[in-house]
Design an enzyme around this catalytic site. Structure first.
Site, mmCIF file in Angstrom:
data_model
loop_
_atom_site.group_PDB
_atom_site.id
_atom_site.type_symbol
_atom_site.label_atom_id
_atom_site.label_comp_id
_atom_site.label_asym_id
_atom_site.label_seq_id
_atom_site.Cartn_x
_atom_site.Cartn_y
_atom_site.Cartn_z
ATOM 1 N N HIS A 194 -47.027 -0.092 -63.294
ATOM 2 C CA HIS A 194 -46.477 0.767 -64.339
ATOM 3 C C HIS A 194 -47.393 1.946 -64.624
ATOM 4 C CE1 HIS A 194 -43.839 -2.724 -65.193
ATOM 5 N NE2 HIS A 194 -42.989 -1.730 -65.261
ATOM 6 N N ARG A 301 -37.396 4.890 -70.534
ATOM 7 C CA ARG A 301 -38.301 3.773 -70.832
ATOM 8 C C ARG A 301 -38.902 4.002 -72.217
ATOM 9 N NH1 ARG A 301 -39.902 4.514 -65.090
ATOM 10 N NH2 ARG A 301 -39.652 2.529 -63.993
ATOM 11 N N ARG A 337 -33.491 2.211 -72.546
ATOM 12 C CA ARG A 337 -33.824 0.811 -72.265
ATOM 13 C C ARG A 337 -34.644 0.257 -73.421
ATOM 14 N NH1 ARG A 337 -37.303 -0.853 -67.111
ATOM 15 N NH2 ARG A 337 -39.026 -0.156 -68.391
ATOM 16 N N GLU A 437 -33.162 -7.287 -62.239
ATOM 17 C CA GLU A 437 -34.488 -7.213 -61.634
ATOM 18 C C GLU A 437 -35.113 -8.595 -61.451
ATOM 19 O OE1 GLU A 437 -36.916 -4.697 -64.123
ATOM 20 O OE2 GLU A 437 -36.102 -5.526 -65.966
ATOM 21 N N ASN A 460 -38.191 -2.294 -58.503
ATOM 22 C CA ASN A 460 -39.644 -2.510 -58.537
ATOM 23 C C ASN A 460 -39.937 -3.981 -58.832
ATOM 24 O OD1 ASN A 460 -39.745 0.263 -58.373
ATOM 25 N ND2 ASN A 460 -40.104 0.549 -60.560
ATOM 26 N N ASP A 461 -39.286 -4.476 -59.873
ATOM 27 C CA ASP A 461 -39.513 -5.879 -60.221
ATOM 28 C C ASP A 461 -38.768 -6.816 -59.286
ATOM 29 O OD1 ASP A 461 -41.352 -6.082 -62.374
ATOM 30 O OD2 ASP A 461 -39.892 -5.029 -63.612
ATOM 31 N N ARG A 471 -46.554 -6.710 -58.061
ATOM 32 C CA ARG A 471 -46.491 -5.270 -57.808
ATOM 33 C C ARG A 471 -47.804 -4.567 -58.144
ATOM 34 N NH1 ARG A 471 -42.058 -3.361 -62.335
ATOM 35 N NH2 ARG A 471 -42.957 -1.304 -62.261
ATOM 36 N N CYS A 508 -32.577 2.127 -60.319
ATOM 37 C CA CYS A 508 -33.550 2.966 -61.015
ATOM 38 C C CYS A 508 -35.005 2.597 -60.707
ATOM 39 C CB CYS A 508 -33.298 2.974 -62.511
ATOM 40 S SG CYS A 508 -33.271 1.358 -63.254
#
Ligand code: PEP
Ligand code: MG
Length: 578
Positions: A194, A301, A337, A437, A460-461, A471, A508
């Site tokens: 992140h 975010r 989100r 995710e 990503n997750d 990650r 996303c």
């Protein structure tokens, strides 16, 4: 003497500046003994923090009505009781006065002690009350952190420096960026963390996993950071500086070429229309995104708001931020989100305090929100109030089953009723979506599609969970591989089922904005992509080179591929990157 250190590029761009070595410790607890002369001031700070925490709770209590007041109110009352507990406060005072603890360190020690007491209880209900202690102390810690520290003031003078650190949490990065640092060089970390995503969004060049820098660099050394090739050049020569100027010129030229695409539609070579949305974290990102001709904000975010400042943002602060995003989007849909703290995003606000053995598998995202309904309700109210200003959708992170979505919708509806009773104009309908995710959510996406108005795939997750590859862990190297057939198979599965259910599906994660992934994602049938504004033009350019018909035709074979090399070969057979 010139020296070069290599690492992994995590955020592109170059920067020239002076080195500042640091392990930013703004939110770490100072355990050094308190001098006698500071005892009284420290006790006063602690008492002020308790008073602020009590006032925060009381304010929230005042704002709740109806069913929500019953549900969340009970929880708030339990916390308020703890905040008034004379034994707790007296114990803390004694620790400061006699044990020479600093207030934050005393709070931590008390929390650990009390949580251990609860943990050892036989009754499961009582055992779970340990969480309340954790939350209440987090609230006081957060109020304490809001009292500006001298450390914070010192930071203000550090404009124009390159931060060299072992690792950096997103909250620290946000804070340092707001104090004008030029680039970040970290001894460890991964480009999918992140912090790296945040650095890209802040246009801050960043390298991770750079060996030896902390030992070999000195404060004040002149350094050139190359976030494209993954190098730091210390004491750069005239030739290095010439290269830096060249890069500046080239960036400008490429920017001008791509700028011509800013207002154009996104279409594949064979004319199929696609939609590009922007990922954003700050109201300022919105205008940039709009100027690039995006279809909306696909992922806003909200962590930034919680990480950039110390303490929890109030409902009004959050409302103002979300409203500005909606207004800034000028009628384009905005997807906000809800808070995704936990795991590596812990945490300036002091929300995620418990030390979890496996934070990525722990209380993060919606799990944290549902356990801290007061914090969640504050956010939902702020989002709902902002929804009067333009089209707004709400997206929930880390969903693993339909029941969580049902709980969120129930809370959201109660908040809406509450706000209407208080005289706010809240739209009758709101769209509530689930992030896909967690592998279970992807595999079982049909169940989720019954309770969600739309889905957004967080690759990503999803990648980290499908491959059991953290990650943030640079040691895993290629094991973290979004192009793995197992990941692509799940993406295809989610896209197909969302399409069948006539619900929008957007991707996303970082790969949505990676030109190298454009043909694969087109092959899988993706039509909505959400990415950092910086990526929009290059991705529009890459998608325009894709022949959708030819790529779709190889999709069945892609899904049977054994590994990512076979996938690359199949794509290569119908696509030339140009
Ligand atoms: C993701 O997981 O792909 C995602 C978009 O969310 P984040 O990177 O914020 O976890
Ligand atoms: Mg995610």
């Amino acid at each position: 003497m010139r020296r070069v250190f290599s690492g992994n590029p995590a955020s592109p761009g170059m920067a020239l500046g002076k080195v500042r070595l640091e392990r930013p410790a703004r939110f770490s607890i100072d355990n050094s003994p308190l001098p006698d002369s500071e005892v009284d001031t420290e006790i006063a700070r602690l008492e002020r923090a308790f008073a602020v925490a009590r006032e925060d709770m009381a304010e929230l209590r005042r704002k709740l009505h109806g069913a929500l007041a019953r549900e969340v109110g009970e929880f708030i009352d339990a916390h308020a009781l703890l905040l008034d507990d004379p034994e707790l406060i007296e114990g803390l005072r004694a620790m400061i006065r006699k044990g020479h603890y600093r207030a934050a360190a005393a709070l931590n020690a008390q929390r650990d002690r009390l949580v251990a007491v609860f943990d050892n209880m036989d009754d499961p209900y009582l055992r779970s009350r340990g969480e309340d202690v954790d939350h209440v102390i987090a609230r006081v810690q957060s109020a304490l952190a809001r009292q500006a520290s001298s450390e914070e003031k010192k930071l203000a003078t550090r404009v124009g420096e390159i931060l060299v650190t072992e690792s950096i949490a997103p909250g620290e990065l946000a804070h340092m960026a707001s104090h004008g640092i030029l680039a970040v060089v970290a001894g460890s970390g991964s480009p999918y963390s992140h912090s790296a995503i945040l650095a890209r969004s802040l246009h801050l060049p960043m390298l991770v996993n750079v060996e030896g820098v902390l030992e070999d660099l000195r404060d004040g050394d002149l350094a050139l950071v190359d976030g494209v090739h993954g190098e730091v050049v210390v004491h750069p020569t005239a030739q290095d500086l010439a290269q830096y100027r060249n890069w500046q010129r080239e960036t400008l030229r490429e920017g001008q070429r791509l700028a011509q695409l800013a207002r154009s539609e996104t279409r594949t070579r064979d004319g199929h229309k696609l939609r590009l949305f922007a990922n954003a974290e700050r109201p300022e990102d919105i205008e940039r995104a709009r100027n690039l001709g995006v279809a909306g904000i696909g992922l806003y975010r909200t962590e930034f708001l919680f990480l950039a400042q110390s303490g929890l943002p109030s409902e009004d602060e959050q409302f103002a931020a979300y409203r500005d995003v909606v207004l800034g989007a000028g009628g384009l849909p905005v997807t906000i989100r809800t808070l995704d703290l936990g795991a590596d995003k812990a945490d300036a606000a002091g929300l995620v305090m418990a030390k979890e053995p496996n934070p990525a598998l722990g209380v993060r995202g919606v799990r944290l929100s549902l356990r801290q309904p007061d914090v969640f309700v504050t956010q939902l109210r702020a989002v709902l109030r902002a929804s009067c200003y333009g089209p707004l959708r709400i997206l929930v992170p880390m969903i693993s089953n339909a029941a969580e979505m049902i709980d969120v919708r129930r809370l959201l509806e109660a908040c809406a009723r509450d706000l209407r009773t208080a005289g706010h104009e809240i739209p009758d309908q709101f769209e509530l979506g689930a992030m896909v995710e967690v592998p279970a959510a992807a595999i079982n996406v049909r169940a989720l599609l019954h309770v969600a108005d739309f889905v957004a795939i967080g690759s990503n997750d999803l990648t980290q969970y499908v491959l059991a590859a953290d990650r943030n862990n640079d040691q895993l190297g290629k094991l973290y591989e979004p192009a793995h057939p197992a990941v692509l198979g799940l993406l295809a599965h989610v896209i197909v089922h969302a399409r069948r259910a006539h619900k929008p599906v957007c991707l996303c994660g970082e790969i949505a904005g990676d030109p190298a992934f454009a043909p694969v994602l087109v092959a899988l049938g993706l039509e909505d992509f959400s990415m950092l504004p910086d990526r929009i033009l290059a991705q529009r350019d890459a998608l325009a080179r894709c022949d959708r018909k030819a790529l779709r035709a190889v999709a069945p074979r892609l899904l049977r591929a054994r590994d990512s090399d076979e996938i690359a070969a199949l794509i290569g057979s119908v696509h030339a990157p140009g």
